[in-house]
Design an enzyme around this catalytic site. Structure first.
Site, PDB file in Angstrom:
ATOM      1  N   ASN A  37       0.906  -1.303  -0.048  1.00  0.00           N
ATOM      2  CA  ASN A  37       0.076  -0.118   0.129  1.00  0.00           C
ATOM      3  C   ASN A  37       0.978   1.183   0.043  1.00  0.00           C
ATOM      4  O   ASN A  37       1.593   1.463   1.143  1.00  0.00           O
ATOM      5  CB  ASN A  37      -0.831  -0.013   1.268  1.00  0.00           C
ATOM      6  CG  ASN A  37      -1.799   1.374   1.343  1.00  0.00           C
ATOM      7  OD1 ASN A  37      -1.633   2.016   0.513  1.00  0.00           O
ATOM      8  ND2 ASN A  37      -2.297   1.429   2.549  1.00  0.00           N
ATOM      9  N   TRP A  38       0.951   1.753  -1.292  1.00  0.00           N
ATOM     10  CA  TRP A  38       1.848   3.033  -1.351  1.00  0.00           C
ATOM     11  C   TRP A  38       1.312   4.306  -0.559  1.00  0.00           C
ATOM     12  O   TRP A  38       2.204   5.470  -0.549  1.00  0.00           O
ATOM     13  CB  TRP A  38       2.401   3.317  -2.651  1.00  0.00           C
ATOM     14  CG  TRP A  38       3.155   2.389  -3.554  1.00  0.00           C
ATOM     15  CD1 TRP A  38       3.752   1.113  -2.826  1.00  0.00           C
ATOM     16  CD2 TRP A  38       3.629   2.033  -4.765  1.00  0.00           C
ATOM     17  NE1 TRP A  38       4.450   0.480  -3.621  1.00  0.00           N
ATOM     18  CE2 TRP A  38       4.469   1.069  -5.042  1.00  0.00           C
ATOM     19  CE3 TRP A  38       3.796   3.140  -5.832  1.00  0.00           C
ATOM     20  CZ2 TRP A  38       5.170   0.739  -6.015  1.00  0.00           C
ATOM     21  CZ3 TRP A  38       4.233   2.847  -7.033  1.00  0.00           C
ATOM     22  CH2 TRP A  38       5.105   1.736  -7.037  1.00  0.00           C
ATOM     23  N   LYS A  39       0.223   4.454  -0.158  1.00  0.00           N
ATOM     24  CA  LYS A  39      -0.363   5.247   0.231  1.00  0.00           C
ATOM     25  C   LYS A  39      -0.185   6.822  -0.810  1.00  0.00           C
ATOM     26  O   LYS A  39      -0.083   6.387  -1.973  1.00  0.00           O
ATOM     27  CB  LYS A  39       0.155   5.862   1.761  1.00  0.00           C
ATOM     28  CG  LYS A  39      -0.293   4.443   2.637  1.00  0.00           C
ATOM     29  CD  LYS A  39       0.162   4.502   3.911  1.00  0.00           C
ATOM     30  CE  LYS A  39      -0.214   3.116   4.903  1.00  0.00           C
ATOM     31  NZ  LYS A  39      -0.002   3.473   6.182  1.00  0.00           N
TER      32      LYS A  39
ATOM     33  N   HIS B 246      -9.120   1.228   5.267  1.00  0.00           N
ATOM     34  CA  HIS B 246      -8.043   1.391   5.911  1.00  0.00           C
ATOM     35  C   HIS B 246      -8.240   2.564   7.088  1.00  0.00           C
ATOM     36  O   HIS B 246      -9.173   3.174   7.169  1.00  0.00           O
ATOM     37  CB  HIS B 246      -7.055   1.958   4.939  1.00  0.00           C
ATOM     38  CG  HIS B 246      -5.636   1.968   5.449  1.00  0.00           C
ATOM     39  ND1 HIS B 246      -5.321   2.944   6.361  1.00  0.00           N
ATOM     40  CD2 HIS B 246      -4.549   1.164   5.268  1.00  0.00           C
ATOM     41  CE1 HIS B 246      -3.858   2.668   6.650  1.00  0.00           C
ATOM     42  NE2 HIS B 246      -3.544   1.404   6.057  1.00  0.00           N
TER      43      HIS B 246
ATOM     44  N   GLU C 156      -6.507   4.747   7.948  1.00  0.00           N
ATOM     45  CA  GLU C 156      -6.553   6.239   7.794  1.00  0.00           C
ATOM     46  C   GLU C 156      -7.880   6.698   7.276  1.00  0.00           C
ATOM     47  O   GLU C 156      -8.091   7.943   7.396  1.00  0.00           O
ATOM     48  CB  GLU C 156      -5.238   6.482   6.827  1.00  0.00           C
ATOM     49  CG  GLU C 156      -4.010   6.121   7.509  1.00  0.00           C
ATOM     50  CD  GLU C 156      -2.883   5.459   6.783  1.00  0.00           C
ATOM     51  OE1 GLU C 156      -2.970   5.663   5.679  1.00  0.00           O
ATOM     52  OE2 GLU C 156      -1.961   4.910   7.214  1.00  0.00           O
TER      53      GLU C 156
ATOM     54  N   GLU D 166      -5.110  -4.704  11.059  1.00  0.00           N
ATOM     55  CA  GLU D 166      -4.174  -3.776  10.882  1.00  0.00           C
ATOM     56  C   GLU D 166      -4.333  -2.944  12.403  1.00  0.00           C
ATOM     57  O   GLU D 166      -5.055  -2.022  12.293  1.00  0.00           O
ATOM     58  CB  GLU D 166      -3.949  -2.688   9.713  1.00  0.00           C
ATOM     59  CG  GLU D 166      -3.740  -3.407   8.516  1.00  0.00           C
ATOM     60  CD  GLU D 166      -3.175  -2.245   7.409  1.00  0.00           C
ATOM     61  OE1 GLU D 166      -2.303  -2.680   6.831  1.00  0.00           O
ATOM     62  OE2 GLU D 166      -3.756  -1.291   7.126  1.00  0.00           O
TER      63      GLU D 166
ATOM     64  N   GLY E 272       2.956   2.574  10.750  1.00  0.00           N
ATOM     65  CA  GLY E 272       3.867   3.700  10.518  1.00  0.00           C
ATOM     66  C   GLY E 272       4.557   4.216  11.909  1.00  0.00           C
ATOM     67  O   GLY E 272       5.172   4.857  11.780  1.00  0.00           O
TER      68      GLY E 272
ATOM     69  N   SER F   2       3.923  -1.899  10.333  1.00  0.00           N
ATOM     70  CA  SER F   2       5.337  -1.895  10.580  1.00  0.00           C
ATOM     71  C   SER F   2       5.857  -3.119  10.179  1.00  0.00           C
ATOM     72  O   SER F   2       7.008  -3.832  10.898  1.00  0.00           O
ATOM     73  CB  SER F   2       5.700  -1.334  11.931  1.00  0.00           C
ATOM     74  OG  SER F   2       5.397  -0.218  12.141  1.00  0.00           O
TER      75      SER F   2
ATOM     76  N   GLY G 217       2.905  -1.140   4.330  1.00  0.00           N
ATOM     77  CA  GLY G 217       3.021   0.241   3.876  1.00  0.00           C
ATOM     78  C   GLY G 217       4.463   1.102   3.627  1.00  0.00           C
ATOM     79  O   GLY G 217       4.948   0.651   2.420  1.00  0.00           O
ATOM     80  N   GLY G 218       5.149   1.340   4.535  1.00  0.00           N
ATOM     81  CA  GLY G 218       6.541   2.126   4.236  1.00  0.00           C
ATOM     82  C   GLY G 218       7.309   1.127   3.681  1.00  0.00           C
ATOM     83  O   GLY G 218       8.000   1.745   2.692  1.00  0.00           O
TER      84      GLY G 218
HETATM   85  P1  13P Z   1       3.155   0.630   7.626  1.00  0.00           P
HETATM   86  O1  13P Z   1       3.710  -0.793   6.958  1.00  0.00           O
HETATM   87  O2  13P Z   1       3.955   1.885   7.117  1.00  0.00           O
HETATM   88  O3  13P Z   1       3.180   0.705   9.180  1.00  0.00           O
HETATM   89  O4  13P Z   1       1.751   0.715   7.062  1.00  0.00           O
HETATM   90  C1  13P Z   1       0.918  -0.374   7.298  1.00  0.00           C
HETATM   91  C2  13P Z   1      -0.283  -0.127   6.568  1.00  0.00           C
HETATM   92  O5  13P Z   1      -1.000   0.954   6.844  1.00  0.00           O
HETATM   93  C3  13P Z   1      -0.647  -0.862   5.203  1.00  0.00           C
HETATM   94  O6  13P Z   1      -1.999  -0.499   4.591  1.00  0.00           O
END
Ligand code: 13P
Length: 254
Positions: free
Chosen positions: A9-11, A97, A99, A169, A175, A215, A236-237
Protein backbone atom coordinates in the site's frame (compact mmCIF):
# COMPACT_ATOMS: atom_id res chain seq x y z
CA UNK A 1 -3.18 -24.72 1.34
CA UNK A 2 -5.01 -21.40 1.41
CA UNK A 3 -3.66 -18.48 -0.61
CA UNK A 4 -1.00 -16.08 0.57
CA UNK A 5 -0.72 -12.44 -0.37
CA UNK A 6 1.87 -9.71 0.07
CA UNK A 7 0.35 -6.36 -0.88
CA UNK A 8 2.11 -3.01 -0.96
CA UNK A 9 0.00 0.00 0.00
CA UNK A 10 1.96 2.96 -1.30
CA UNK A 11 -0.47 5.45 0.28
CA UNK A 12 -0.01 9.04 -1.01
CA UNK A 13 3.61 8.68 -2.08
CA UNK A 14 5.64 8.88 -5.31
CA UNK A 15 5.37 10.97 -8.47
CA UNK A 16 4.52 9.16 -11.69
CA UNK A 17 8.17 8.77 -12.63
CA UNK A 18 9.17 7.55 -9.20
CA UNK A 19 6.29 5.09 -9.25
CA UNK A 20 7.32 3.78 -12.65
CA UNK A 21 10.93 3.34 -11.49
CA UNK A 22 9.86 1.46 -8.38
CA UNK A 23 7.50 -0.79 -10.32
CA UNK A 24 10.24 -1.75 -12.77
CA UNK A 25 12.68 -2.32 -9.93
CA UNK A 26 10.19 -4.66 -8.23
CA UNK A 27 9.40 -6.38 -11.55
CA UNK A 28 13.08 -6.97 -12.30
CA UNK A 29 13.77 -8.35 -8.82
CA UNK A 30 10.77 -10.69 -8.60
CA UNK A 31 11.70 -14.29 -9.31
CA UNK A 32 9.52 -17.28 -10.18
CA UNK A 33 10.20 -18.54 -6.69
CA UNK A 34 8.91 -15.29 -5.14
CA UNK A 35 5.72 -15.52 -7.17
CA UNK A 36 5.19 -19.08 -6.00
CA UNK A 37 5.41 -17.98 -2.37
CA UNK A 38 2.62 -15.44 -2.55
CA UNK A 39 0.32 -13.43 -4.77
CA UNK A 40 2.01 -10.04 -5.04
CA UNK A 41 -0.16 -6.92 -5.24
CA UNK A 42 0.84 -3.28 -5.61
CA UNK A 43 -1.64 -0.57 -4.63
CA UNK A 44 -0.24 2.67 -6.05
CA UNK A 45 -2.03 6.03 -6.05
CA UNK A 46 -5.03 5.78 -8.40
CA UNK A 47 -3.64 7.97 -11.23
CA UNK A 48 -0.93 5.35 -11.76
CA UNK A 49 -3.15 2.27 -11.76
CA UNK A 50 -3.21 1.81 -15.53
CA UNK A 51 0.55 2.22 -15.89
CA UNK A 52 1.11 -0.10 -12.93
CA UNK A 53 -1.15 -2.73 -14.44
CA UNK A 54 0.84 -2.66 -17.67
CA UNK A 55 3.99 -3.50 -15.72
CA UNK A 56 2.26 -5.96 -13.39
CA UNK A 57 0.58 -8.06 -16.06
CA UNK A 58 3.89 -8.67 -17.83
CA UNK A 59 5.59 -9.68 -14.62
CA UNK A 60 3.19 -11.92 -12.76
CA UNK A 61 1.86 -9.56 -10.14
CA UNK A 62 -1.40 -7.66 -9.59
CA UNK A 63 -2.59 -4.16 -8.84
CA UNK A 64 -5.14 -2.75 -6.45
CA UNK A 65 -6.63 0.62 -5.56
CA UNK A 66 -6.31 2.11 -2.09
CA UNK A 67 -9.93 3.25 -1.85
CA UNK A 68 -13.11 3.58 -3.91
CA UNK A 69 -16.52 5.20 -3.77
CA UNK A 70 -19.55 3.58 -2.18
CA UNK A 71 -21.57 4.82 -5.16
CA UNK A 72 -21.77 3.17 -8.59
CA UNK A 73 -21.47 6.35 -10.72
CA UNK A 74 -22.82 9.86 -11.14
CA UNK A 75 -22.42 13.32 -9.64
CA UNK A 76 -19.83 12.60 -6.95
CA UNK A 77 -17.01 14.97 -7.83
CA UNK A 78 -13.58 13.63 -7.04
CA UNK A 79 -14.69 10.08 -6.36
CA UNK A 80 -13.43 6.94 -8.14
CA UNK A 81 -15.79 4.05 -8.79
CA UNK A 82 -15.24 0.31 -8.61
CA UNK A 83 -16.00 0.03 -12.33
CA UNK A 84 -13.28 2.59 -13.12
CA UNK A 85 -10.74 0.74 -11.01
CA UNK A 86 -11.64 -2.54 -12.60
CA UNK A 87 -11.49 -1.01 -16.10
CA UNK A 88 -7.80 -0.15 -15.67
CA UNK A 89 -6.92 -3.71 -14.81
CA UNK A 90 -6.86 -3.66 -11.01
CA UNK A 91 -7.95 -6.85 -9.31
CA UNK A 92 -7.99 -5.65 -5.68
CA UNK A 93 -9.17 -2.67 -3.66
CA UNK A 94 -8.31 -1.78 -0.08
CA UNK A 95 -11.46 -1.00 1.86
CA UNK A 96 -11.63 0.60 5.29
CA UNK A 97 -8.00 1.39 5.90
CA UNK A 98 -7.66 2.98 9.34
CA UNK A 99 -6.46 6.21 7.72
CA UNK A 100 -9.75 6.36 5.78
CA UNK A 101 -11.64 5.67 9.00
CA UNK A 102 -9.71 8.28 11.00
CA UNK A 103 -9.34 11.14 8.49
CA UNK A 104 -12.37 10.64 6.25
CA UNK A 105 -14.92 9.42 8.77
CA UNK A 106 -15.52 6.05 7.13
CA UNK A 107 -17.81 3.83 9.16
CA UNK A 108 -18.38 0.09 8.98
CA UNK A 109 -21.85 0.76 7.58
CA UNK A 110 -20.30 2.69 4.68
CA UNK A 111 -17.61 0.03 4.25
CA UNK A 112 -20.31 -2.60 3.98
CA UNK A 113 -21.61 -0.74 0.88
CA UNK A 114 -18.10 -0.43 -0.55
CA UNK A 115 -17.41 -4.14 -0.13
CA UNK A 116 -20.62 -5.02 -1.96
CA UNK A 117 -19.89 -2.67 -4.86
CA UNK A 118 -16.31 -3.91 -5.13
CA UNK A 119 -17.51 -7.50 -5.40
CA UNK A 120 -20.17 -6.58 -7.94
CA UNK A 121 -17.38 -5.16 -10.11
CA UNK A 122 -15.12 -8.21 -9.75
CA UNK A 123 -12.66 -6.53 -7.41
CA UNK A 124 -11.32 -8.41 -4.41
CA UNK A 125 -11.89 -6.20 -1.36
CA UNK A 126 -9.03 -6.20 1.14
CA UNK A 127 -11.03 -5.25 4.20
CA UNK A 128 -8.99 -3.62 6.96
CA UNK A 129 -9.81 -3.91 10.63
CA UNK A 130 -7.87 -3.19 13.79
CA UNK A 131 -8.02 -1.49 17.15
CA UNK A 132 -6.51 1.77 18.36
CA UNK A 133 -3.96 1.80 21.15
CA UNK A 134 -6.39 3.00 23.80
CA UNK A 135 -8.78 0.23 22.82
CA UNK A 136 -6.06 -2.40 23.23
CA UNK A 137 -4.98 -0.88 26.53
CA UNK A 138 -8.59 -1.08 27.73
CA UNK A 139 -8.73 -4.75 26.70
CA UNK A 140 -11.35 -3.95 24.05
CA UNK A 141 -9.37 -5.07 20.99
CA UNK A 142 -11.28 -8.28 20.35
CA UNK A 143 -14.65 -6.55 20.71
CA UNK A 144 -13.59 -3.72 18.36
CA UNK A 145 -12.37 -6.04 15.62
CA UNK A 146 -15.41 -8.29 16.02
CA UNK A 147 -17.77 -5.36 15.50
CA UNK A 148 -15.83 -4.09 12.45
CA UNK A 149 -15.79 -7.50 10.77
CA UNK A 150 -19.39 -8.35 11.61
CA UNK A 151 -20.85 -4.99 10.55
CA UNK A 152 -18.98 -4.70 7.27
CA UNK A 153 -18.80 -8.31 6.12
CA UNK A 154 -21.26 -10.63 7.80
CA UNK A 155 -24.23 -9.54 5.73
CA UNK A 156 -22.59 -11.08 2.65
CA UNK A 157 -23.68 -14.38 1.21
CA UNK A 158 -21.25 -17.30 1.21
CA UNK A 159 -20.06 -16.83 -2.36
CA UNK A 160 -19.32 -13.13 -1.94
CA UNK A 161 -17.72 -13.56 1.47
CA UNK A 162 -15.43 -16.28 0.13
CA UNK A 163 -13.78 -13.68 -2.14
CA UNK A 164 -13.00 -11.13 0.58
CA UNK A 165 -9.50 -10.78 2.02
CA UNK A 166 -9.23 -9.55 5.60
CA UNK A 167 -6.29 -7.46 6.80
CA UNK A 168 -5.70 -7.04 10.51
CA UNK A 169 -3.93 -3.74 10.98
CA UNK A 170 -3.69 -2.59 14.59
CA UNK A 171 -3.69 1.20 14.36
CA UNK A 172 -0.91 1.52 16.94
CA UNK A 173 1.40 -0.49 14.69
CA UNK A 174 0.84 1.51 11.49
CA UNK A 175 3.80 3.68 10.60
CA UNK A 176 5.12 3.59 14.14
CA UNK A 177 7.94 1.07 13.83
CA UNK A 178 6.21 -0.95 16.56
CA UNK A 179 4.78 -4.07 14.95
CA UNK A 180 2.40 -6.43 16.68
CA UNK A 181 4.43 -9.31 18.05
CA UNK A 182 3.95 -12.56 16.15
CA UNK A 183 1.98 -13.80 19.17
CA UNK A 184 -0.32 -10.77 19.20
CA UNK A 185 -0.91 -11.10 15.46
CA UNK A 186 -1.56 -14.84 15.72
CA UNK A 187 -3.98 -14.34 18.62
CA UNK A 188 -6.08 -11.81 16.67
CA UNK A 189 -5.93 -13.69 13.36
CA UNK A 190 -7.08 -16.82 15.12
CA UNK A 191 -9.89 -14.85 16.77
CA UNK A 192 -11.01 -13.53 13.36
CA UNK A 193 -10.81 -17.01 11.82
CA UNK A 194 -13.01 -18.33 14.62
CA UNK A 195 -15.54 -15.55 14.01
CA UNK A 196 -15.64 -16.59 10.36
CA UNK A 197 -16.08 -20.24 11.34
CA UNK A 198 -19.03 -19.42 13.62
CA UNK A 199 -20.80 -17.46 10.90
CA UNK A 200 -19.80 -19.24 7.66
CA UNK A 201 -18.52 -22.63 8.77
CA UNK A 202 -15.18 -24.32 9.25
CA UNK A 203 -14.28 -24.74 5.58
CA UNK A 204 -14.77 -21.04 4.84
CA UNK A 205 -12.68 -20.16 7.89
CA UNK A 206 -9.87 -22.46 6.86
CA UNK A 207 -9.75 -20.89 3.41
CA UNK A 208 -10.00 -17.25 4.48
CA UNK A 209 -6.88 -15.20 3.74
CA UNK A 210 -6.03 -12.97 6.71
CA UNK A 211 -3.15 -10.52 6.26
CA UNK A 212 -1.20 -8.65 8.90
CA UNK A 213 -0.31 -4.96 8.49
CA UNK A 214 1.56 -2.49 10.67
CA UNK A 215 5.33 -1.87 10.60
CA UNK A 216 5.93 -5.14 8.82
CA UNK A 217 9.39 -5.18 7.23
CA UNK A 218 12.01 -7.52 5.80
CA UNK A 219 13.37 -8.20 9.29
CA UNK A 220 10.17 -9.11 11.13
CA UNK A 221 8.13 -10.61 8.25
CA UNK A 222 9.36 -14.17 8.58
CA UNK A 223 8.40 -14.45 12.28
CA UNK A 224 4.96 -12.96 11.55
CA UNK A 225 4.39 -15.13 8.46
CA UNK A 226 5.45 -18.25 10.38
CA UNK A 227 2.29 -17.94 12.49
CA UNK A 228 -0.34 -20.46 11.42
CA UNK A 229 -3.12 -17.91 10.92
CA UNK A 230 -1.05 -15.16 9.26
CA UNK A 231 -1.35 -15.51 5.48
CA UNK A 232 0.80 -12.59 4.40
CA UNK A 233 0.99 -8.86 4.82
CA UNK A 234 -0.38 -5.47 3.85
CA UNK A 235 2.74 -3.36 3.75
CA UNK A 236 2.99 0.43 3.95
CA UNK A 237 6.37 2.13 4.35
CA UNK A 238 8.43 -0.96 3.57
CA UNK A 239 6.68 -1.39 0.22
CA UNK A 240 8.23 1.85 -1.04
CA UNK A 241 11.68 0.26 -1.40
CA UNK A 242 12.04 -2.68 -3.78
CA UNK A 243 14.69 -4.51 -1.73
CA UNK A 244 12.66 -4.23 1.48
CA UNK A 245 9.44 -5.31 -0.24
CA UNK A 246 11.15 -8.28 -1.86
CA UNK A 247 12.66 -9.17 1.51
CA UNK A 248 9.16 -9.34 2.96
CA UNK A 249 7.93 -11.70 0.22
CA UNK A 250 10.97 -13.86 0.93
CA UNK A 251 9.87 -13.94 4.58
CA UNK A 252 7.82 -17.00 3.67
CA UNK A 253 10.18 -19.91 4.15
CA UNK A 254 8.73 -21.75 1.16
P1 13P B 1 3.22 0.57 7.64
O1 13P B 1 3.73 -0.72 7.04
O2 13P B 1 3.92 1.78 7.11
O3 13P B 1 3.19 0.51 9.13
O4 13P B 1 1.72 0.73 7.14
C1 13P B 1 0.87 -0.36 7.19
C2 13P B 1 -0.36 -0.03 6.45
O5 13P B 1 -1.08 0.88 6.81
C3 13P B 1 -0.65 -0.81 5.25
O6 13P B 1 -1.95 -0.58 4.78
Amino acid sequence: MRGRIVAGNWKMNKTFEEAEDLLYEIAESLTEEDLEKATVVICPPSPYLEMAHDVAKENGFYTGAQNMSNKESGAFTGEISAAMISSVGAAFVIVGHSERRAYFGETDELLCEKVEIALKNNLVPVFCCGERLEERNAGAHFAVVKKQVQTALFNLGDEDFSKVVIAYEPVWAIGTGVNATPEQAQEMHNFIRNLVAEKFGKKMAEEKIILYGGSCNATNASALFAQPDVDGGLIGGASLKASEFLGIIRGFDK
